[in-house]
Design a protein around this motif. Sequence first.
Motif, PDB file in Angstrom:
ATOM      1  N   LEU A 135       2.542   1.354   3.474  1.00 30.73           N
ATOM      2  CA  LEU A 135       1.480   0.649   4.122  1.00 30.73           C
ATOM      3  C   LEU A 135       2.100  -0.477   4.809  1.00 30.73           C
ATOM      4  O   LEU A 135       3.203  -1.033   4.166  1.00 30.73           O
ATOM      5  CB  LEU A 135       0.380   0.363   3.263  1.00 30.73           C
ATOM      6  N   THR A 136       1.397  -1.200   5.699  1.00 37.14           N
ATOM      7  CA  THR A 136       2.018  -2.311   6.335  1.00 37.14           C
ATOM      8  C   THR A 136       0.610  -3.391   6.420  1.00 37.14           C
ATOM      9  O   THR A 136      -0.571  -2.861   6.452  1.00 37.14           O
ATOM     10  CB  THR A 136       2.454  -2.479   7.634  1.00 37.14           C
ATOM     11  N   SER A 138       1.223  -7.386   6.851  1.00 37.91           N
ATOM     12  CA  SER A 138       1.409  -8.619   7.595  1.00 37.91           C
ATOM     13  C   SER A 138       2.862  -9.091   7.317  1.00 37.91           C
ATOM     14  O   SER A 138       3.540  -8.436   6.547  1.00 37.91           O
ATOM     15  CB  SER A 138       0.535  -9.927   7.080  1.00 37.91           C
ATOM     16  N   PRO A 139       3.534  -9.679   8.287  1.00 39.75           N
ATOM     17  CA  PRO A 139       5.132 -10.141   8.214  1.00 39.75           C
ATOM     18  C   PRO A 139       5.341 -10.714   6.979  1.00 39.75           C
ATOM     19  O   PRO A 139       6.574 -10.845   6.493  1.00 39.75           O
ATOM     20  CB  PRO A 139       5.328 -11.056   9.520  1.00 39.75           C
ATOM     21  N   ASP A 142       4.609  -7.883   3.804  1.00 39.84           N
ATOM     22  CA  ASP A 142       5.315  -6.544   3.970  1.00 39.84           C
ATOM     23  C   ASP A 142       6.594  -6.459   3.241  1.00 39.84           C
ATOM     24  O   ASP A 142       6.932  -5.607   2.471  1.00 39.84           O
ATOM     25  CB  ASP A 142       5.465  -6.029   5.329  1.00 39.84           C
ATOM     26  N   ARG A 146       7.671  -3.960   0.328  1.00 37.83           N
ATOM     27  CA  ARG A 146       8.928  -3.034   0.335  1.00 37.83           C
ATOM     28  C   ARG A 146       9.862  -3.317  -0.661  1.00 37.83           C
ATOM     29  O   ARG A 146      10.390  -2.384  -1.218  1.00 37.83           O
ATOM     30  CB  ARG A 146       9.347  -3.420   1.699  1.00 37.83           C
ATOM     31  N   ARG A 186      -6.846   2.738   8.643  1.00 41.46           N
ATOM     32  CA  ARG A 186      -7.030   1.119   8.497  1.00 41.46           C
ATOM     33  C   ARG A 186      -8.125   0.857   7.735  1.00 41.46           C
ATOM     34  O   ARG A 186      -9.128   1.474   7.616  1.00 41.46           O
ATOM     35  CB  ARG A 186      -7.354   0.724   9.952  1.00 41.46           C
TER      36      ARG A 186
END
Length: 246
Positions: A135-136, A138-139, A142, A146, A186
């Motif tokens: 999943l992603t 936000s910057p 993430d 990860r 989403r």
Amino acid sequence: MATLDRFSSQADLYARYRIDYPTELYQWLLPQVPGRARAWDCATGNGQVAAVLAEHFAQVEATDISTAQLSKAPQRSNIRYQTARAEHTPFAADSFDLITVAQAVHWFDMDAFNAEVRRVLRPGGVLAEWGYNLLTISPEIDPLVRHFHDDTMRPYWDDNRWHIMDEYARLPFPFVGAQTARFAVRRQWSAEWLLNYLRTWSSVANFQKQHQQDPVLQLAGELTQLWGPGEREVVFPVFARAGQVE
């Protein structure tokens, strides 16, 4: 090949916190299927896909190796749940118009499964396999997720997991007219919901069995702080492939 059951121990969490699949996926898949008599949802888990198929097929067979997972599945008059391996089923030859496998084919003995597919699919019948990748959000969040996935949990993932990361590119699909598609799921989730989703991972279950500790707590504080109050959009990239037997 040994049968791996990585999800019975967290069946309750799995039923509540795992995603279902977008309408667009079924809108892509169903027009490819020539009949509407019988479908088999293989490795059905808690029956998410079986329940959708029941709206389109007269009879749905749904199998899984986990009785704990099957106990959480929704009951429908035209769905029959039973415990069975993907590679060896009780079904007669030429039984199905459609076979589906959602987020599970990477656990199978592929040669044996594909042979079983050829046996039980009717001529022109369709096999559809799909999964979803990491999943992603936000910057800033993430990289934390990860790192937890790639590094903290790496020793606890079965090798099968990495087939998801390369979207089944190394898994054979010897069926005609193969088509592929991509979708996005989403959801609006709280930080708590995401942390409980992470607890459904097979690597987390493996860690807990070995250490009697919850590894999700290792990132819970930082993730919750970065998340802030309220909900955020979480996006799961879904990949799919479908083909027919001649």
